[in-house]
Design a protein around this motif. Structure first.
Motif, PDB file in Angstrom:
ATOM      1  N   UNK A 298      45.098 -10.519  46.310  1.00 36.25           N
ATOM      2  CA  UNK A 298      45.694 -11.633  46.140  1.00 36.25           C
ATOM      3  C   UNK A 298      46.644 -11.689  47.573  1.00 36.25           C
ATOM      4  N   UNK A 299      47.097 -10.453  48.120  1.00 36.63           N
ATOM      5  CA  UNK A 299      47.984 -10.735  49.156  1.00 36.63           C
ATOM      6  C   UNK A 299      46.945 -10.891  50.559  1.00 36.63           C
ATOM      7  N   UNK A 300      45.752 -10.632  50.340  1.00 34.71           N
ATOM      8  CA  UNK A 300      44.878 -10.709  51.590  1.00 34.71           C
ATOM      9  C   UNK A 300      45.221  -9.647  52.625  1.00 34.71           C
ATOM     10  N   UNK A 301      45.113  -8.262  51.984  1.00 34.10           N
ATOM     11  CA  UNK A 301      45.388  -7.265  52.940  1.00 34.10           C
ATOM     12  C   UNK A 301      44.096  -6.881  53.489  1.00 34.10           C
ATOM     13  N   UNK A 302      44.268  -6.234  54.972  1.00 37.40           N
ATOM     14  CA  UNK A 302      43.016  -5.943  55.481  1.00 37.40           C
ATOM     15  C   UNK A 302      42.973  -4.422  54.923  1.00 37.40           C
ATOM     16  N   UNK A 303      42.475  -4.252  53.725  1.00 40.74           N
ATOM     17  CA  UNK A 303      42.092  -3.016  53.205  1.00 40.74           C
ATOM     18  C   UNK A 303      41.336  -2.002  53.727  1.00 40.74           C
ATOM     19  N   UNK A 304      40.164  -2.463  54.183  1.00 41.67           N
ATOM     20  CA  UNK A 304      39.306  -1.718  55.110  1.00 41.67           C
ATOM     21  C   UNK A 304      39.571  -1.273  56.262  1.00 41.67           C
ATOM     22  N   UNK A 305      40.222  -2.278  57.085  1.00 42.91           N
ATOM     23  CA  UNK A 305      40.952  -1.636  58.432  1.00 42.91           C
ATOM     24  C   UNK A 305      42.099  -0.913  58.109  1.00 42.91           C
ATOM     25  N   UNK A 306      42.838  -1.238  57.144  1.00 39.40           N
ATOM     26  CA  UNK A 306      43.780  -0.191  57.113  1.00 39.40           C
ATOM     27  C   UNK A 306      43.427   1.419  56.916  1.00 39.40           C
ATOM     28  N   UNK A 307      42.320   1.274  56.103  1.00 39.60           N
ATOM     29  CA  UNK A 307      41.842   2.824  55.864  1.00 39.60           C
ATOM     30  C   UNK A 307      41.315   3.238  57.197  1.00 39.60           C
ATOM     31  N   UNK A 308      40.505   2.463  57.805  1.00 41.52           N
ATOM     32  CA  UNK A 308      39.815   2.980  59.052  1.00 41.52           C
ATOM     33  C   UNK A 308      40.993   3.249  60.133  1.00 41.52           C
TER      34      UNK A 308
ATOM     35  N   UNK B  63      41.609  13.952  50.989  1.00 39.06           N
ATOM     36  CA  UNK B  63      40.799  13.707  49.938  1.00 39.06           C
ATOM     37  C   UNK B  63      40.720  12.387  49.429  1.00 39.06           C
ATOM     38  N   UNK B  64      42.027  11.610  49.294  1.00 42.83           N
ATOM     39  CA  UNK B  64      42.181  10.334  48.928  1.00 42.83           C
ATOM     40  C   UNK B  64      41.706   9.491  50.143  1.00 42.83           C
ATOM     41  N   UNK B  65      41.715   9.601  51.355  1.00 43.63           N
ATOM     42  CA  UNK B  65      41.634   8.827  52.401  1.00 43.63           C
ATOM     43  C   UNK B  65      40.119   8.577  52.620  1.00 43.63           C
ATOM     44  N   UNK B  66      39.359   9.777  52.488  1.00 51.06           N
ATOM     45  CA  UNK B  66      37.931   9.701  52.712  1.00 51.06           C
ATOM     46  C   UNK B  66      37.061   9.347  51.501  1.00 51.06           C
ATOM     47  N   UNK B  67      37.551   9.197  50.647  1.00 48.94           N
ATOM     48  CA  UNK B  67      36.770   8.978  49.130  1.00 48.94           C
ATOM     49  C   UNK B  67      36.839   7.638  49.074  1.00 48.94           C
ATOM     50  N   UNK B  68      36.315   6.791  49.878  1.00 50.74           N
ATOM     51  CA  UNK B  68      36.200   5.364  49.629  1.00 50.74           C
ATOM     52  C   UNK B  68      34.710   4.981  50.229  1.00 50.74           C
ATOM     53  N   UNK B  69      34.276   4.085  49.752  1.00 45.16           N
ATOM     54  CA  UNK B  69      32.736   3.622  50.335  1.00 45.16           C
ATOM     55  C   UNK B  69      33.198   2.448  51.168  1.00 45.16           C
ATOM     56  N   UNK B  70      34.065   1.933  51.586  1.00 46.68           N
ATOM     57  CA  UNK B  70      34.635   0.812  52.234  1.00 46.68           C
ATOM     58  C   UNK B  70      33.591  -0.150  52.093  1.00 46.68           C
ATOM     59  N   UNK B  71      33.263  -0.713  50.715  1.00 49.33           N
ATOM     60  CA  UNK B  71      32.306  -1.756  50.730  1.00 49.33           C
ATOM     61  C   UNK B  71      33.077  -2.903  50.620  1.00 49.33           C
ATOM     62  N   UNK B  72      34.501  -2.934  50.767  1.00 51.31           N
ATOM     63  CA  UNK B  72      35.162  -4.328  50.797  1.00 51.31           C
ATOM     64  C   UNK B  72      35.258  -5.030  49.331  1.00 51.31           C
ATOM     65  N   UNK B  73      35.141  -4.593  48.338  1.00 55.95           N
ATOM     66  CA  UNK B  73      35.196  -5.282  46.904  1.00 55.95           C
ATOM     67  C   UNK B  73      36.661  -5.768  46.724  1.00 55.95           C
ATOM     68  N   UNK B  74      37.397  -4.620  47.135  1.00 54.25           N
ATOM     69  CA  UNK B  74      38.857  -4.686  46.745  1.00 54.25           C
ATOM     70  C   UNK B  74      39.534  -5.736  47.779  1.00 54.25           C
ATOM     71  N   UNK B  75      39.126  -5.719  48.875  1.00 55.50           N
ATOM     72  CA  UNK B  75      39.753  -6.566  50.009  1.00 55.50           C
ATOM     73  C   UNK B  75      39.387  -8.004  49.708  1.00 55.50           C
TER      74      UNK B  75
END
Lengths: 623, 121
Positions: A328-338, A312-324
């Motif tokens: 400030x740490x430059x984490x690959x947030x979209x790829x981490x989720x994928x 429920x948490x994992x799939x509730x994301x638009x993967x828009x990349x605004x957080x990425x």
């Protein structure tokens, strides 16, 4: 060897705990990397990349430059704690080295120097070091005060929300908040008794000495200081403060060229442990508009770290990349989720064994509209007309039937399934001998560019291709009336880094209004296919907020470069939403009379259209 | 089963005494919008996979409500998740979530292993 005073014990135990923990986990993580990644480390180590990593460690892990850019107060708070503490440790060691005139002094003495050396500072060097350490302590304390204040009023730091914490975080945070006030208290008391302080600790010590007898409490306060250090180090592996050492490891590995793969490995763990849970991603997330507050990147990373992630948490994301973009740490947030989605859905990838290799006509240019474009036929028609007008010999690959590009599958983690579609499309494209693949949909564009292997084929978004045609003089330019706002689609902008070509192309046809919500700060329209959990009503809430922002600039038109964004916006506004191909076609068709089909060269007739059949071309009128 | 003296071809029989509603209930709970389906067929008309092979999105609803999980799993495997059905749906049903939940549920009920989750059914 001199035995250290008993109060140093908690500090020494804490330090041993954290150092052994770090050695064990970083060994496990590095051993768990793939063989190629290990070779990358070995090859990268003696190269300039190491210097680059050291520089980045300094600017990001100590100075926190990226947070400064986001909000100077927040940046100062982080810098005073990280850089100040670092300098305090360095200054403490230098002070001890200069004092003992050797490198081989008992280690604890540099940390608890004022207690170890109680004689008043004499001589310039000793007084200088005493003043420097006092100044650094003051510098850190200013950050601690800001941190206290931030807990109660985060808006002052440009943050609407802060992250919710778990027990380990709270213990470590409490210890961290106590370390420096306790150090001030301990050094002041010792200064009050032995007159070895400087401009901060000496007056504070004198003040305390006038209030109550200091002798009985001196050792207790040093104990408290040592305990707070020990607790902080021991709680660190359980808390978000693990990001302090792990971020340094991440910076080095990233510089050596290690990236996330389409699967979970120990690099995922390194990324997840590097998250400081600063909460900057909470504010950039548009899901807040729909009151969805538990699936933001910081919480997902926390759950991955605790191995408690729910779908429920994992799939509730638009993967828009605004957080990425803001991390400030430059984490690959979209790829981490994928990668987590790939792991979550691994067991039921489709085989698509019904796919067949269709006939591929020989052609120079392929036009792939994409599924979403078929739902917005205005874009498809404009593109066909523009390509015909420019005399492009093209094959409309998915005019009748073709598999999807595969990106929607990848977005929900069905990577193995997507590979089947990718293989089928690749064969067709390569068989046609095309040199250029033009796509109308940024979702397709991203997958064609990143996941397809198409030697000799240039993949172009239609904004790039149309701009090329305009620059070659094959499409006339024309100024249309009215002003427009251009909306950057996520997959084209942040996803593929294409910001300027659509603007340059549109600039030939319509005047654009600049907004603060553009380029990497662009919104997501809310229609993203990446989110399978969001309801239509929640999508509408996100879209309406975006439209409200755009409407404050009073545009006559809303222009985008993505069929899905167009479709999403169309349903929610009185302003008409266009794709840029439609604007270009409007301009072209107003600039000149359209040549009759028969006067077009034979090559310009698309293979999908039979000559002689009415093609339904009409000149669109402006609203 | 009482056939009331009529002849019923057994392969076409649905025995509601042995109705398997596990998947249906799960979907209705997790994606309540699925309740509002009025079987208009817009999803099937626009379907991308439907142009390549015999695949009927609307029929998934029917199979699910009949509890025919094996046929359902075989059908669902054809979907490419492009999302067109979701965008044309007049009731705003979150169909991509329905498909993903069906895939996961069918896989779990059949204890699938390996890549496709259908071969083992």
């Amino acid at each position: 060897m001199e035995t250290p005073p008993s109060f140093t014990l908690p500090f020494i135990i804490g330090l041993l705990v954290i150092i052994s923990f770090l050695i064990v986990v970083s060994t496990i993580w590095i051993v768990g990397l793939s063989k190629t990644d290990k070779i990358r480390i070995i090859k990268g180590f003696p190269s300039q990349k190491t210097l680059g990593a050291v520089r980045e460690t300094f600017t990001e892990a100590l100075l926190h430059r990226k947070i400064f850019r986001k909000n100077p107060r927040l940046g100062y708070m982080h810098m005073s704690l990280a850089f100040g503490w670092f300098l305090l440790i360095v200054a403490g060691h230098l002070e001890a080295i200069v004092h003992y005139r050797t490198l081989a002094f008992p280690f604890w003495k540099s940390i608890f120097f004022r207690f170890a050396e109680q004689a008043p500072a004499t001589g310039f060097t000793a007084r200088f070091f005493a003043a420097v350490t006092d100044f650094l302590l003051l510098f850190i304390l200013s950050g601690v005060v800001l941190a206290y204040y931030k807990r109660f009023n985060s808006r002052l730091f440009g943050m609407k929300k802060t992250t919710q914490m778990k027990a380990g975080d709270k213990i470590a945070l409490a210890a961290l908040w106590l370390i420096f006030p306790l150090r001030l208290a301990a050094e002041s008391i010792t200064a009050g008794l032995h007159h070895n302080g400087s401009f901060l600790t000496q007056p504070a010590g004198n003040l305390l000495a006038s209030a109550f007898p200091l002798q009985p409490v001196e050792e207790t306060v040093w104990w408290a200081y040592s305990v707070s250090l020990g607790v902080f180090f021991t709680a660190m592996p359980l808390s978000r403060y693990m990001h302090i050492p792990v971020e340094v490891l991440l910076i080095f590995l990233r510089k050596y060229g290690i990236r996330l793969k389409k699967g979970v490995n120990t690099y995922t763990r390194i990324q997840v442990f590097s998250c400081s849970r600063c909460g900057i991603c909470l504010d950039s997330c548009q899901m807040n508009q729909a009151n969805i507050r538990n699936s933001q990147s910081v919480y997902v990373l926390k759950q991955i770290r605790g191995r408690r992630l729910k779908d429920d948490q994992l799939f509730n994301c638009l993967l828009c990349g605004r957080c990425q973009k803001d991390c400030p740490v430059g984490l690959d947030l979209n790829d981490l989720r994928i990668t987590q989605r790939i792991a979550s859905t691994r067991e039921y990838n489709s085989s698509y064994d019904y796919l067949k290799n269709g006939p591929s006509p020989r052609t120079e240019v392929i036009y792939f509209a994409g599924c979403m474009t078929h739902l917005t036929p205005g874009i498809k028609k404009s593109m066909q007309q523009l390509l015909n007008y420019a005399g492009v010999n093209f094959w409309f690959m998915d005019e009748q039937k073709a598999p999807c590009c595969g990106r929607p599958l990848i977005q929900v983690g069905q990577y193995e399934a997507a590979k089947k579609l990718i293989r089928n499309n690749t064969e067709k494209i390569l068989l046609s001998g095309a040199k250029t693949l033009v796509v109308s949909c940024p979702i397709c564009y991203k997958v064609f560019r990143e996941d397809y292997t198409l030697p000799g084929v240039t993949v172009m978004h239609h904004s790039q291709y149309l701009l090329e045609l305009v620059n070659q003089g094959r499409l006339p330019v024309f100024s249309l009336p009215g002003k427009a706002v251009y909306h950057d689609p996520c997959e084209l902008g942040r996803g593929s880094g294409i910001y300027n070509q659509p603007r340059e192309l549109l600039g030939n046809y319509i005047s654009l209004i600049k907004t603060p919500h553009e380029k990497e700060n662009a919104f997501c329209c809310g229609g993203s296919l990446s989110n399978t959990r969001i309801t239509m009503e929640e999508r509408d809430q996100i879209r309406d907020k975006v439209l409200e922002e755009f409407q404050s600039f009073h545009p006559d038109h809303l222009v985008t470069a993505c069929p899905l964004c167009k479709k999403t916006f169309t349903k929610g506004t009185d302003i008409r939403a266009y794709d840029l191909a439609e604007i270009v076609w409007k301009g072209v068709s107003h600039s000149k009379t359209i040549p009759k089909r028969s006067s077009l060269p034979e090559a310009a007739i698309p293979l999908g259209l039979q000559p002689g059949k009415p093609s339904g071309i009409s000149i669109p009128s402006l609203p | 089963m009482n056939t009331f003296g009529y002849k019923i071809m057994s392969p076409r029989t649905i025995d509601f005494d042995q109705f398997d509603g596990r998947l249906l209930n799960e979907i209705l709970e997790k994606e309540p919008s699925f309740r509002t389906c009025l079987s208009c067929g817009g999803c099937t008309a626009t379907c991308n996979a439907g142009t390549l092979i015999d695949f009927n999105v609307r029929k998934l609803n029917l199979l699910l409500r009949r509890g025919e999980i094996v046929s359902l799993a075989r059908e669902i495997d054809k979907c490419m998740l492009c999302g067109k059905c979701m965008l044309v749906c007049p009731r705003g049903i979150n169909l991509r979530n329905v498909i993903m939940l069906l895939k996961k549920g069918a896989c779990r009920l059949s204890e699938c292993k390996g890549q496709t989750g259908v071969d083992t059914l």
